[in-house]
Design a protein around this motif. Sequence first.
Motif, PDB file in Angstrom:
ATOM      1  N   ARG A 117       0.862  -1.257  -0.384  1.00 27.60           N
ATOM      2  CA  ARG A 117       0.224   0.394  -0.374  1.00 27.60           C
ATOM      3  C   ARG A 117       1.041   1.745   0.138  1.00 27.60           C
ATOM      4  NH1 ARG A 117      -5.669  -0.557   0.532  1.00 27.60           N
ATOM      5  NH2 ARG A 117      -5.939  -2.853   1.632  1.00 27.60           N
ATOM      6  N   ARG A 118       0.165   1.863  -0.284  1.00 24.50           N
ATOM      7  CA  ARG A 118       0.728   3.237  -0.021  1.00 24.50           C
ATOM      8  C   ARG A 118       0.546   4.207   1.300  1.00 24.50           C
ATOM      9  NH1 ARG A 118      -2.975   6.720  -4.369  1.00 24.50           N
ATOM     10  NH2 ARG A 118      -4.440   5.347  -2.823  1.00 24.50           N
ATOM     11  N   VAL A 119       2.059   4.283   2.214  1.00 26.65           N
ATOM     12  CA  VAL A 119       1.828   4.687   3.466  1.00 26.65           C
ATOM     13  C   VAL A 119       2.578   6.326   3.383  1.00 26.65           C
ATOM     14  CG1 VAL A 119       2.560   4.005   5.392  1.00 26.65           C
ATOM     15  CG2 VAL A 119       1.632   2.299   3.897  1.00 26.65           C
ATOM     16  N   ALA A 120       2.106   7.049   4.188  1.00 23.52           N
ATOM     17  CA  ALA A 120       2.824   8.439   4.727  1.00 23.52           C
ATOM     18  C   ALA A 120       3.066   7.864   6.342  1.00 23.52           C
ATOM     19  CB  ALA A 120       2.213   9.530   4.755  1.00 23.52           C
ATOM     20  N   VAL A 121       4.544   8.486   6.666  1.00 25.05           N
ATOM     21  CA  VAL A 121       4.558   8.358   8.200  1.00 25.05           C
ATOM     22  C   VAL A 121       4.747   9.918   8.116  1.00 25.05           C
ATOM     23  CG1 VAL A 121       6.593   7.689   9.698  1.00 25.05           C
ATOM     24  CG2 VAL A 121       5.449   6.148   7.779  1.00 25.05           C
ATOM     25  N   PRO A 179      10.049  17.608   2.881  1.00 25.94           N
ATOM     26  CA  PRO A 179       9.701  18.110   4.057  1.00 25.94           C
ATOM     27  C   PRO A 179       7.962  18.043   4.028  1.00 25.94           C
ATOM     28  CG  PRO A 179       9.635  19.557   1.584  1.00 25.94           C
ATOM     29  CD  PRO A 179      10.315  17.899   1.961  1.00 25.94           C
ATOM     30  N   ASP A 180       7.911  18.846   5.450  1.00 19.77           N
ATOM     31  CA  ASP A 180       6.781  18.663   6.207  1.00 19.77           C
ATOM     32  C   ASP A 180       5.607  19.495   5.039  1.00 19.77           C
ATOM     33  OD1 ASP A 180       7.645  21.089   7.218  1.00 19.77           O
ATOM     34  OD2 ASP A 180       6.723  20.802   9.383  1.00 19.77           O
ATOM     35  N   ALA A 181       5.768  20.203   4.458  1.00 19.50           N
ATOM     36  CA  ALA A 181       4.677  21.307   3.586  1.00 19.50           C
ATOM     37  C   ALA A 181       3.955  20.165   3.117  1.00 19.50           C
ATOM     38  CB  ALA A 181       5.757  23.005   2.899  1.00 19.50           C
ATOM     39  N   ALA A 182       5.142  19.293   2.348  1.00 22.89           N
ATOM     40  CA  ALA A 182       4.789  18.139   1.140  1.00 22.89           C
ATOM     41  C   ALA A 182       3.289  17.270   1.592  1.00 22.89           C
ATOM     42  CB  ALA A 182       5.647  17.302   0.775  1.00 22.89           C
ATOM     43  N   ALA A 183       3.002  17.633   3.202  1.00 23.43           N
ATOM     44  CA  ALA A 183       1.478  16.367   3.934  1.00 23.43           C
ATOM     45  C   ALA A 183       0.073  16.916   3.046  1.00 23.43           C
ATOM     46  CB  ALA A 183       1.429  17.219   4.928  1.00 23.43           C
ATOM     47  N   GLU A 184       0.371  18.784   2.316  1.00 24.86           N
ATOM     48  CA  GLU A 184      -0.822  18.294   1.336  1.00 24.86           C
ATOM     49  C   GLU A 184      -0.956  18.178   0.221  1.00 24.86           C
ATOM     50  OE1 GLU A 184      -2.973  20.913   2.361  1.00 24.86           O
ATOM     51  OE2 GLU A 184      -2.320  21.651   3.923  1.00 24.86           O
ATOM     52  N   PRO A 195      -3.632  13.314   1.467  1.00 27.54           N
ATOM     53  CA  PRO A 195      -4.783  12.689   0.550  1.00 27.54           C
ATOM     54  C   PRO A 195      -4.934  11.633  -0.316  1.00 27.54           C
ATOM     55  CG  PRO A 195      -4.611  14.953   0.121  1.00 27.54           C
ATOM     56  CD  PRO A 195      -2.990  14.527   0.744  1.00 27.54           C
ATOM     57  N   GLU A 196      -3.133  10.803  -0.752  1.00 25.33           N
ATOM     58  CA  GLU A 196      -3.294  10.408  -1.614  1.00 25.33           C
ATOM     59  C   GLU A 196      -2.709   8.952  -1.110  1.00 25.33           C
ATOM     60  OE1 GLU A 196      -4.001  10.549  -4.468  1.00 25.33           O
ATOM     61  OE2 GLU A 196      -4.639  12.551  -4.403  1.00 25.33           O
ATOM     62  N   VAL A 197      -2.616   9.056   0.369  1.00 21.51           N
ATOM     63  CA  VAL A 197      -1.626   7.228   0.970  1.00 21.51           C
ATOM     64  C   VAL A 197      -2.859   7.007   1.281  1.00 21.51           C
ATOM     65  CG1 VAL A 197       0.094   8.609   0.890  1.00 21.51           C
ATOM     66  CG2 VAL A 197      -1.902   8.336   2.751  1.00 21.51           C
ATOM     67  N   GLU A 245      -7.237  15.826   8.655  1.00 19.08           N
ATOM     68  CA  GLU A 245      -8.698  16.798   7.429  1.00 19.08           C
ATOM     69  C   GLU A 245      -7.458  15.877   6.315  1.00 19.08           C
ATOM     70  OE1 GLU A 245     -10.222  20.564   5.791  1.00 19.08           O
ATOM     71  OE2 GLU A 245      -8.829  20.484   7.416  1.00 19.08           O
ATOM     72  N   LEU A 246      -6.426  16.307   6.390  1.00 18.62           N
ATOM     73  CA  LEU A 246      -5.792  16.060   4.923  1.00 18.62           C
ATOM     74  C   LEU A 246      -6.135  14.197   4.884  1.00 18.62           C
ATOM     75  CD1 LEU A 246      -2.271  18.405   4.591  1.00 18.62           C
ATOM     76  CD2 LEU A 246      -4.374  18.275   3.813  1.00 18.62           C
TER      77      LEU A 246
END
Length: 258
Positions: free
Chosen positions: A129-133, A162-167, A171-173, A193-194
């Motif tokens: 799966r697509r995962v973000a930490v 960078p944390d700014a990439a969270a935006e 939404p894609e993970v 929310e994201l």
Amino acid sequence: MTSTSGARSHTSPWELYDGLTALVPRGVTVTTCVVSRWALVETDAGGAGLSSVPDDGRDDPHGPQDVVGQDLADVAALVRSWDRRLAAIGLASINAWCNTQERLEAHAGDVIDWDASAFERSGELVQGRRVAVVGRFRHLDQLASRCDLTVLERRPQGRDLPDAAAEFVLPEVDHAFITSMTLANKTLPRLLELSGGARTTLVGPSTPLAPEAFAGRVDEISGSLVYDAPWCRRALMQGQGMASMRGALTLFNLRVPA
């Protein structure tokens, strides 16, 4: 997507903080407060809680206020502060009340695993799966070998974003692991929310054992109980970090009812 939390629509980002502080009763007194890279709060009810102190943020020029002797409910309200150390003291105070063996036993039906980190037990869950930490944790190699992993970090290293990439990323993970330090630095409401379409796990020693406050916001909480406060207190007074305190903590992984 495997999230059980749905769209997670809330009217104000302060709702989460209000829900957490409402759990802390009056009549309990803070007996100890130590602040270094971590904040430790102990109470006369026998509780002890930890919170990571954010690396970045506002510092009161006079330093953290003396909270010893104050009512725990008043100190817990400091989690709303924009001073990074006061916010950490507030979060540690919430954990001093919430992160107890008694509360863990009260939610035993929702316990997923005992004394294992969220990353150790999530291998099959994230397979392929697509995962973000959000936050740089140690020992992510095992997780990375099973999934398409993106690490978001305020001070990125290597292939971190960078944390700014969270935006753009969250939404894609399919699954997001979010460090609970984001409670102290006030970024958690936006991050949730994201990641509203993903399965979410709030992870780290700063995580409150408060599934009632996180219902409809996250799917799992993964944190720790302090069972040897003097050990933690000595470690912090000597300027040591989490690695030196690990032996004084019991980890928990809890399913949050939808």
